[in-house]
Each structure stands twice: as C-alpha cells, then as structure tokens.
Design an enzyme around this catalytic site. Structure first.
Site, mmCIF file in Angstrom:
data_model
loop_
_atom_site.group_PDB
_atom_site.id
_atom_site.type_symbol
_atom_site.label_atom_id
_atom_site.label_comp_id
_atom_site.label_asym_id
_atom_site.label_seq_id
_atom_site.Cartn_x
_atom_site.Cartn_y
_atom_site.Cartn_z
ATOM 1 C CE1 TYR A 56 -3.111 -2.971 0.388
ATOM 2 C CE2 TYR A 56 -3.264 -2.545 2.737
ATOM 3 C CZ TYR A 56 -3.614 -3.296 1.632
ATOM 4 O OH TYR A 56 -4.471 -4.361 1.769
ATOM 5 N N GLY A 208 -17.151 0.920 -0.668
ATOM 6 C CA GLY A 208 -17.918 2.150 -0.498
ATOM 7 C C GLY A 208 -19.294 2.146 -1.128
#
Length: 328
Positions: A56, A208
């Site tokens: 990441y 989301g």
C-alpha cells in the site's frame, strides 16, 4: 467495543478493525494528518486491529501506521502483509512467496512500522510457483524468531488453506466478504470453521458502494482504483446502484445508515468474522464503529437476503488481471 477470538492460537481483536489502505493509496486524495487522527480516534473507540500491507503506497502506508501508533503500541494489533511485489512502475504487480523474500519483507515491514514484532502477518497473495508449505514454513520461522505472533493468508482457496495449516497453524484468512461478495460462504468459510481459523473480511462495504453515497461514476478521482473495477462500470454500475437502493430502504426503516446495516450483517454472520472497513476520515470511522450496536432480526435477515441474494452483484470484483492471481 467487544472482542472476538480469531483462530485457536490466542489472537484476540476488536469485533471490527480498521483498514488503512485508502489512507495512502487507491482511493484518491490523501490527507496524512486526518488519517493519523482517524487511527487515534479508532483506538479511543476500542478498535484494536489495524490492517496495512507493504504494497500500500507502496511502502508508505506502513510508515504512516507506524507513526500513528507511536507510544500506543500496547493498544494495537498490527496486521500487515507481504507477497504482492510493486516497483517504480505503478502498473506492475508481481507475486513472490519465496522463503528468502518472506524473511526480507518481514524485516523491511518491521523497520517501516518501527515495531519489534508484527502481531498478524499475512501472505497477501499465494505464489503459484512456490509450494505453500515453503512459504508458510518461512513464516513459521518468523514466529519462532519472535518477529511475528500469528500467521494469516489472504485470498487463499480451501486446499491451499489446509496445506498451509498443516505446515504451521494459521489463525486468520483475509478475504473479501460483504453483502455483494458472498463467495466465501460456498467453500472457504466451511473450511475455516472445520480448521478453527477466523475470517477477516475486507471491503465489507463493497468498496464504499454499500454506503449509498456513491451515485455517479464521474465522482471518482482520476487515480481512484474503482474506475477500473468492473462493478463500477457501465451497466454494472446501474444494476448495482439499484441493489443498494433496496438496502437503503431497509436501513431507513431501521434507523441506521446503509453502511451500518451492511457492516452489522457481516458481523452477524459469526463471532469468528471481523470486518475491517477502510476509511481515512474520523466522520466515517465513527459511523462504522456505531454499526457494532446494530442488531438484525431473523425477519430482517430474510428481507436483506431477498433484496441482495448471493451472486446478485453485477460484474467481477476485480479486473481480469487481478482475478487471475487469486488462488482458488
């Protein structure tokens, strides 16, 4: 927040964790000060499990988490991963599970996190070129050396999980699990429960989408990963939006948000499951944590299942190239 036990080796974490990926990568604009404030608020609210990975950023998310937990180490279960190799080419993704790589990746993560041990260390993706016994054997050596406490796999299939667990006890499998990604229910969850392994559910909010706040593809930043995701494109987007509308209706009648309903649903699937919704803002963190107080009746469970049955989501959960590296 209540605690849950994952696996049979003694790993205890908060019933909901925090996914830190979006603080550094994949989801548009970044604000390090707000990200660190979000981690601090999570710890105040009783969230103990923080999830990151060396890829990441790449690499920068571990550093961010390390800065955030400075002086708070005793309150945190740090989970990180190795195995997806990134380079200066932003489009490159390699997979490596060689024992020498496992050792060097662990040492690099310890340095970036600025900790003396990693609580939960995952193989991020299974390397098809390296027997899982060799990779997990090297991970087990890290436990013996005191650098790692518990082992995990991510996106591993049932046979791989069994082989790995025979080599060294595995405490956790991390996999995508949500109202619109219920594949683990077929073979993975039964395998985990047979072996006494916990499930950490990533993307429990459907990246989301299940919050009901995503209504237009055009609202994504130019560098937002979701622009490449099949579920967010074309007709798939419209079909999935219709599914979320039904979840919004159920949530409104319950007096909670769609996201809270989606998280409560995951948490209700078993005490051996811990979702790690990702957010980079305190506002959404607090909303997510409040989902732990939402209870779902049997009748509501049946209604949710009718509204969004297994397999209802349109489109694959990753682009084809990324689906190809998932161990099945």
């Amino acid at each position: 927040m209540k605690q849950r036990t994952l696996g049979t080796q003694g790993l205890v974490v908060s019933a909901q964790g925090l996914g830190c990926m979006g603080m550094s990568d994949f989801y548009g604009q970044r604000d390090e000060a707000e990200a660190i404030a979000t981690i601090h608020r999570a710890l105040e609210l009783g969230v103990t499990l923080l999830d990151t990975s060396d890829m990441y950023g790449p690499f920068t998310n571990e550093e961010l988490v390390g800065r955030a937990i400075k002086g708070k180490r005793k309150d945190v279960v740090v989970a990180t991963k190795f195995g997806i190799v990134r380079t200066e080419d932003p489009n490159y993704r390699g997979i490596c599970g060689r024992p020498d790589y496992v050792r060097s990746a662990c040492d690099a993560s310890l340095k970036r996190l600025d900790v003396d041990h990693i609580d939960l260390y995952y193989q991020h993706r299974v390397d098809p070129e390296v027997p899982i016994e060799e990779t997990v054997g090297a991970m087990g050596d890290l436990v013996t050396a005191g650098k790692v406490r518990f082992l995990g796999l991510s996106e591993a299939g049932p046979l791989t999980i069994r082989r790995a667990h025979t080599e060294h006890p595995v405490s956790v499998l991390q996999g995508e699990y949500s109202l619109w990604s219920r594949d683990p229910e077929d073979e993975v969850l039964p395998t985990l429960r047979d072996l006494g392994i916990g499930l950490v559910a990533y993307s429990p909010l459907g990246r989301g989408f299940l919050t009901g706040q995503i209504t237009r593809f055009e609202d994504f930043d130019a560098d937002d990963y979701r622009r490449l995701s099949p579920r967010f494109q074309g007709e798939n987007f419209d079909k999935n939006l219709h599914l979320v509308e039904q979840i919004k209706d159920i949530a409104a009648r319950k007096g909670c948000t769609p996201g809270q309903l989606a998280l409560a649903w995951v948490m209700a699937q078993g005490n051996d499951i811990v979702p790690i919704p990702g957010t980079k803002r305190r506002k959404y963190l607090e909303e997510n944590v409040a989902a732990a107080a939402v209870t779902i009746s049997a009748a509501e469970m049946a209604e949710i299942d009718r509204a969004l049955p297994k397999g209802a989501a349109a489109g694959e959960r990753y682009p084809a190239a990324m689906m190809a590296i998932i161990n099945r």
